[in-house]
Enzyme design. Sequence first.
Site, PDB file in Angstrom:
ATOM      1  N   GLN A 292      21.061 -35.690 -31.861  1.00 32.34           N
ATOM      2  CA  GLN A 292      21.179 -35.474 -33.305  1.00 32.34           C
ATOM      3  C   GLN A 292      20.434 -36.600 -34.002  1.00 32.34           C
ATOM      4  O   GLN A 292      20.580 -37.760 -33.631  1.00 32.34           O
ATOM      5  CB  GLN A 292      22.671 -35.491 -33.667  1.00 32.34           C
TER       6      GLN A 292
ATOM      7  N   ARG B 115      18.646 -37.924 -38.062  1.00 38.65           N
ATOM      8  CA  ARG B 115      18.205 -37.675 -39.444  1.00 38.65           C
ATOM      9  C   ARG B 115      17.254 -38.797 -39.823  1.00 38.65           C
ATOM     10  O   ARG B 115      17.204 -39.259 -40.945  1.00 38.65           O
ATOM     11  CB  ARG B 115      19.406 -37.582 -40.394  1.00 38.65           C
ATOM     12  N   ASN B 116      16.497 -39.259 -38.825  1.00 37.61           N
ATOM     13  CA  ASN B 116      15.636 -40.410 -39.020  1.00 37.61           C
ATOM     14  C   ASN B 116      14.313 -40.207 -38.295  1.00 37.61           C
ATOM     15  O   ASN B 116      14.210 -39.358 -37.410  1.00 37.61           O
ATOM     16  CB  ASN B 116      16.338 -41.638 -38.431  1.00 37.61           C
TER      17      ASN B 116
ATOM     18  N   GLY C 161      26.128 -41.913 -30.623  1.00 37.43           N
ATOM     19  CA  GLY C 161      25.858 -43.347 -30.729  1.00 37.43           C
ATOM     20  C   GLY C 161      26.917 -44.050 -31.560  1.00 37.43           C
ATOM     21  O   GLY C 161      27.927 -43.457 -31.944  1.00 37.43           O
ATOM     22  N   ARG C 162      26.657 -45.302 -31.829  1.00 40.14           N
ATOM     23  CA  ARG C 162      27.520 -46.112 -32.660  1.00 40.14           C
ATOM     24  C   ARG C 162      27.554 -45.540 -34.075  1.00 40.14           C
ATOM     25  O   ARG C 162      26.511 -45.193 -34.629  1.00 40.14           O
ATOM     26  CB  ARG C 162      26.877 -47.498 -32.711  1.00 40.14           C
ATOM     27  N   ASP C 163      28.732 -45.436 -34.646  1.00 42.12           N
ATOM     28  CA  ASP C 163      28.909 -44.971 -36.033  1.00 42.12           C
ATOM     29  C   ASP C 163      28.198 -43.643 -36.312  1.00 42.12           C
ATOM     30  O   ASP C 163      27.589 -43.455 -37.369  1.00 42.12           O
ATOM     31  CB  ASP C 163      28.436 -46.047 -37.021  1.00 42.12           C
ATOM     32  N   HIS C 164      28.280 -42.730 -35.373  1.00 46.58           N
ATOM     33  CA  HIS C 164      27.663 -41.408 -35.511  1.00 46.58           C
ATOM     34  C   HIS C 164      28.189 -40.713 -36.781  1.00 46.58           C
ATOM     35  O   HIS C 164      29.393 -40.599 -36.969  1.00 46.58           O
ATOM     36  CB  HIS C 164      27.993 -40.565 -34.266  1.00 46.58           C
ATOM     37  N   ALA C 165      27.274 -40.275 -37.627  1.00 52.06           N
ATOM     38  CA  ALA C 165      27.618 -39.541 -38.855  1.00 52.06           C
ATOM     39  C   ALA C 165      28.460 -40.341 -39.842  1.00 52.06           C
ATOM     40  O   ALA C 165      29.114 -39.785 -40.712  1.00 52.06           O
ATOM     41  CB  ALA C 165      28.312 -38.216 -38.539  1.00 52.06           C
TER      42      ALA C 165
END
Length: 376
Positions: free
Chosen positions: A185, A187-188, A279-283
């Site tokens: 996933q 958005r970058n 990953g870390r702090d997903h969403a």
Amino acid sequence: MGVARPHGGKLVDRSTTKDANQLFSISVDADLANDIENISDGIFSPLEGFLLREDFEKVIAKGRLSNDLPWTIPIVLDVDKETATKMKDAKDVALNLNGTNFAILHVEEVYGFDKNKTANGVYGTTDIKHPGVAKTMSMKESLVGGKIDYIKRPEETQIRRYRKTPSQTREIFQKAGWKTIVAFQTRNVPHVAHEMLQKASLNTHDGLFVNPLIGKKKSGDYKDEVIVASYETLIKHYYPQNRCYLGTLHTEMRYAGPKEAIHHAIMRKNFGCTNIIIGRDHAGVGNYYDPFASQKIFDDYPDIGIEPIFYPAFFYCKKCLSFASEKNCPHGAKFQEQLSGTKLRTMILEKQHPSEYMIRPEVFKILMNWENPFVD
Ligand SMILES: [Zn+2]
């Protein structure tokens, strides 16, 4: 193992050739129209429409549908009371985007809901500064539940070329002979650290599904077209072509942290993925969530049917001479080359070239040459 079974056992398909032009009609915005298309294509399987009250209340309270199947993000249609009454009388209602009746909603139930309870259940907070809470608080007072039928997709655009349905991706994965498929996933735009993280999963799995999320953005985010062009170039130059597939997912970010990590996993399961990188702090957004909450929540969903892969953040370590993480590198910050989003943005705007350990030159060229790569 093969391609994962759809969530709930069966891939939903709500496409129809019915005509909606004689029906009472209401307008919806582009984000909701995307999600209605997602329902129709089975990306939200097993949902066949907007949630009924019993499902809605259990999603908020327990993160499950009334039949106990994992589901964490309410997919609903909110309208004012007056419209709700008209819809209830009409029973079948046309859903309209920009003058086109593109779907039919078969109204089953109209119900009220508690906004604070909803915000708390989904976002874990009622702080109005949280974008998801702000959206919840601005919702109209009535929810309308019922199945949808989908009539007409929007015009083909450059960005929709990569939009695939789960039946399409499943066929692609099957033809490629992949049994284990990892979803990524994003958005970058891709940094080399992201590339290495994706490639790490290819050591142990057959295929990689790079699945950027396309939808409403905040000012300062990269434009959708920029993200897709960056990945096209990256994959062309740096990925084994028979191990990676690029497709876009058209839905909005909810910034619901752990609850959204579960939602992201379910959608990728429907696409046929067996695993998803979390990953870390997903969403996440701001400091609302513990950085590991999006990983820990999977303990509550042993029955979700897609396996998460938990990766720490990668960086280049000048002492290890490789990409590493705090899990396998002892050398500390002074040897790390790490690219933050803010740093990359500054470099683009000031036309400084970052090191090749941070971003591939082919990708950086795209960012530099785009007239304005950022959302205004
Ligand atoms: Zn090191």
